[in-house]
Design an enzyme around this catalytic site. Sequence first.
Site, PDB file in Angstrom:
ATOM      1  N   GLU A 158      24.049  18.275   6.953  1.00 43.15           N
ATOM      2  CA  GLU A 158      24.134  19.564   6.251  1.00 43.15           C
ATOM      3  C   GLU A 158      22.937  19.754   5.315  1.00 43.15           C
ATOM      4  O   GLU A 158      22.476  18.805   4.674  1.00 43.15           O
ATOM      5  CB  GLU A 158      25.426  19.587   5.440  1.00 43.15           C
ATOM      6  CG  GLU A 158      25.661  20.858   4.637  1.00 43.15           C
ATOM      7  CD  GLU A 158      26.908  20.780   3.761  1.00 43.15           C
ATOM      8  OE1 GLU A 158      27.349  21.840   3.307  1.00 43.15           O
ATOM      9  OE2 GLU A 158      27.423  19.666   3.532  1.00 43.15           O
ATOM     10  N   CYS A 171      31.077  20.122   6.643  1.00 43.54           N
ATOM     11  CA  CYS A 171      31.538  19.384   5.467  1.00 43.54           C
ATOM     12  C   CYS A 171      32.956  19.753   5.009  1.00 43.54           C
ATOM     13  O   CYS A 171      33.933  19.336   5.614  1.00 43.54           O
ATOM     14  CB  CYS A 171      30.512  19.546   4.351  1.00 43.54           C
ATOM     15  SG  CYS A 171      30.525  18.206   3.126  1.00 43.54           S
ATOM     16  N   LYS A 202      29.059  28.251   7.241  1.00 40.43           N
ATOM     17  CA  LYS A 202      30.163  27.544   6.582  1.00 40.43           C
ATOM     18  C   LYS A 202      31.176  28.522   5.996  1.00 40.43           C
ATOM     19  O   LYS A 202      30.823  29.372   5.168  1.00 40.43           O
ATOM     20  CB  LYS A 202      29.586  26.637   5.491  1.00 40.43           C
ATOM     21  CG  LYS A 202      30.577  25.687   4.844  1.00 40.43           C
ATOM     22  CD  LYS A 202      29.820  24.770   3.887  1.00 40.43           C
ATOM     23  CE  LYS A 202      30.700  23.669   3.322  1.00 40.43           C
ATOM     24  NZ  LYS A 202      29.918  22.766   2.424  1.00 40.43           N
TER      25      LYS A 202
END
Length: 259
Positions: free
Chosen positions: A41, A144, A110
Amino acid sequence: MRISLIQLDIAFGNPEINYAAAERKIHQAAAEQPDCLILPELWTTGYDLPRLGEIGDPEGRITKGFISTLAKQYNINIVAGSVASKGATGITNSMFIFSRQGELVGEYSKLHLFRLMDEDQYLQPGEAKGLFTLDGTLCAGLICYDIRFPEWVRAHTAQGAEVLFISAEWPLPRLSHWRALLISRAIENQCYVVACNRAGSDPANTFAGHSMIIDPWGDIICEASEGEEILSGTLDLPRVREIREQIPIFSDRRPHLYF
């Protein structure tokens, strides 16, 4: 499907150094002729969030050109981790996926922003799923904090995704959560989990490393240490269908009663 995970130590706020480091690592990994590579990331900037307006990638164009060229050069699918992509309405934490031919075949921003690291102050959340196809296999990209939302993961596997590609900057103090959550997502979705974390530290955090590949039974195929590493493993894709037939959780679901 042979996968290589590039667990990088990211230079804080320095895209030039990070692009050069990624190119070296991709060249190194390509020597083993994997089918797919994955990066962590925010690998171009790290969590230098206050400066993303200055150092972020406009519409992801620099990263797209960079990864497209390497994917085509080495004939490898690349899940390009995620980068800070500057758009007209703000900055997103976006993952780009390229085929062996250098074509953009997927893009995901995300969905869940992590307030403990101030993402909500500097980033805009995504609004779409992360489904894409590599070499005929339906996959999904997640980033994540997304792995803490099992309903979001299930939204992808319920549509048939067989491999979850996860890029992260997961801190060391919550390493036990990283491992437990990834194993759980693999078991409950009967899929492969390919999770690439970063190594090293920044001014505020030390990161866990421990990138890993997990099979649909929840068994760990391979796992990195905390430092920089190129980790490789093989996915036996027919195993996903075999396990889903053996324990048919998707046909036994009763989602009309879940909410």
